[in-house]
Structure formats: structure tokens, C-alpha cells
Scaffold this active site. Sequence first.
Site, PDB file in Angstrom:
ATOM      1  N   ASP A  22       0.831  -1.209   0.000  1.00  0.00           N
ATOM      2  CA  ASP A  22       0.000   0.000   0.000  1.00  0.00           C
ATOM      3  C   ASP A  22       0.870   1.266   0.000  1.00  0.00           C
ATOM      4  OD1 ASP A  22      -2.309   1.451   0.043  1.00  0.00           O
ATOM      5  OD2 ASP A  22      -2.782   1.074   2.148  1.00  0.00           O
ATOM      6  N   HIS A  39       2.662   3.199  -8.930  1.00  0.00           N
ATOM      7  CA  HIS A  39       2.509   1.756  -9.164  1.00  0.00           C
ATOM      8  C   HIS A  39       3.735   1.204  -9.906  1.00  0.00           C
ATOM      9  CE1 HIS A  39      -1.391   1.885  -7.470  1.00  0.00           C
ATOM     10  NE2 HIS A  39      -1.971   2.518  -8.471  1.00  0.00           N
ATOM     11  N   LEU A 133      10.678 -20.513  -4.772  1.00  0.00           N
ATOM     12  CA  LEU A 133       9.727 -19.593  -4.130  1.00  0.00           C
ATOM     13  C   LEU A 133       8.390 -19.742  -4.848  1.00  0.00           C
ATOM     14  CD1 LEU A 133       9.290 -17.024  -2.204  1.00  0.00           C
ATOM     15  CD2 LEU A 133       9.591 -15.688  -4.276  1.00  0.00           C
TER      16      LEU A 133
END
Length: 248
Positions: A22, A39, A133
Site C-alpha cells: 500500500d 505503481h 519460491l
Amino acid sequence: MSNPSPDASLEKIPRHVALIMDGNGRWALSRGLPRLAGHKAGTENLRRIIRASVEFGVKYLTIYAFSTENWGRPPEEVRGLMNILEDVIDRELAELHKEGVQLRHIGRLERLAPTLQEKVLDAVDVTRNNDRLILNIAFNYGGRDEIVQAIQRMMKDGVPPEKVTDEMVSQYLYTAGVPDPDLVIRTSGELRVSNFLIWQAAYSEWYITPTYWPDFDKKEYRRALEAYAQRDRRYGGVYDEVANKNNG
Ligand code: FPP
């Protein structure tokens, strides 16, 4: 995966970290830039945090990239976020694949453009055997929507009410087979769950930092992991030395 980190402050690494990335908009605004620039900077940072996760020995990383509520943002921001997902797949897939990252998508695909849906499915397919991962990308994801869908599917499958258990519900979620997040990190200081992994994070530890996502660097990630290593996880019970040692 064994913990590759040699230093004692990180001796208990969370197996699964979930991220609420955020503050991109405020990061951009504070620099007089359009929100999309935030972003983009957030995407650059994500690349660093994925790498750091591999280095720290985190096994599962779940990122909240686009929520079911984000459709309510201005159309150009929605389009921008769709383009970012497409760009990430186009530009990063080969590298992520080489690094042993398995991509998974959680959320609803159907509202995305057909070409983007195909790209997501292809990225998931290409990387399906990687295990360094597991990167879950929550895109068009909502926790309540996920639970509603799970209930609908259980009913369609004819599961009798008395057979519905905690474990069964977990198996009907997008994250079936994935351990619940040990640690949820939320940047930019908001004290909200925001419909993210609301079932799975029932017993997660939380780390909230005022830092905006694009500035959340490896050093701060390490601080979050150190804070986690200090926590006593009790799961509603009392402190259990054995469980806490084994956890992570
Ligand atoms: C919240 O910041 C962030 C988002 C809604 C998008 C997060 C996306 C990225 C970091 C890009 C990576 C994406 C993909 C697809 C891999 P905000 O815009 O709500 O910030 P604000 O609260 O300051 O306005």
C-alpha cells in the site's frame, strides 16, 4: 526449505509472507507524480522484494496486486494496473523462471481481457515445476468472494453440512495446499485487513510500517522478519516453546 540465513536475528524465518503493498499513490503524490508512476515504482520494488525473499529463505510469498474493489478506481488507473501485470509477465517471466520462482494466480480471471488471462495461465503453466519460491499473485482477488465461491463449490459437490470442517474449507480456497501466512506485512500505515486472505490470516502475525510500498526496501523487510522472529505465536493457546521453535 532450510533457513539459509546465517545470522541469529533471523533464525525463525516465516515460511509464508503475505504483502499488502500500500501507499503507491501517496508516494507518487508526494513527488508531484501521477498515481501510475507510484505503481510503476512499486513494481520495481516488488522485483527487489521477490529476490530478497529468495535470499532470506521465505518459501511462499503472496502479494495483493489488485483487489475486487479496485475496479472502482479511475479507468486509466485500472487500465494501468492491468498493463503492469501484462508487462511483468512479458518482461520478467523468463528471469523469474530461471530463478526457480513458481507463479500462481489467486482471484477471478474472468473479468480480465482474454489475452491477459492467457498470459497469466501460460506463466502459471511454464513455472509450475519451480519450487524455490511460490509467488501467489492476488489479482482481482477478494477474501469474501473467495469464501463465497468455496461455499458454492462445496454445495455443488454435495458436501453434507456435518462434513464441512476447517480443513475442508481451506481445501476449497484458491490457496489449497499452501500453508497459511505466518506474517502479513502492510505498508503505508493503514490499520485494515482490506479483504485480504481473511480466512488464511486468522492466526498470522502482522507487521505494519508507515513506509510507502515503493520505499519498503530489503533493510526494512529484514526488520519485519526480525520483528517476526521475536513474536511468540500462541494460536489462542499458551506459549509453547516447541511449537514456536519449529514454526518458520
Ligand atoms: C495500493 O496502493 C496498491 C495497489 C492497489 C496496487 C499494487 C500494485 C503494485 C505494487 C504493482 C505490482 C503489480 C503486479 C500486477 C505484479 P494505493 O494506490 O492504494 O496507494 P494510496 O493508498 O497511497 O493511494
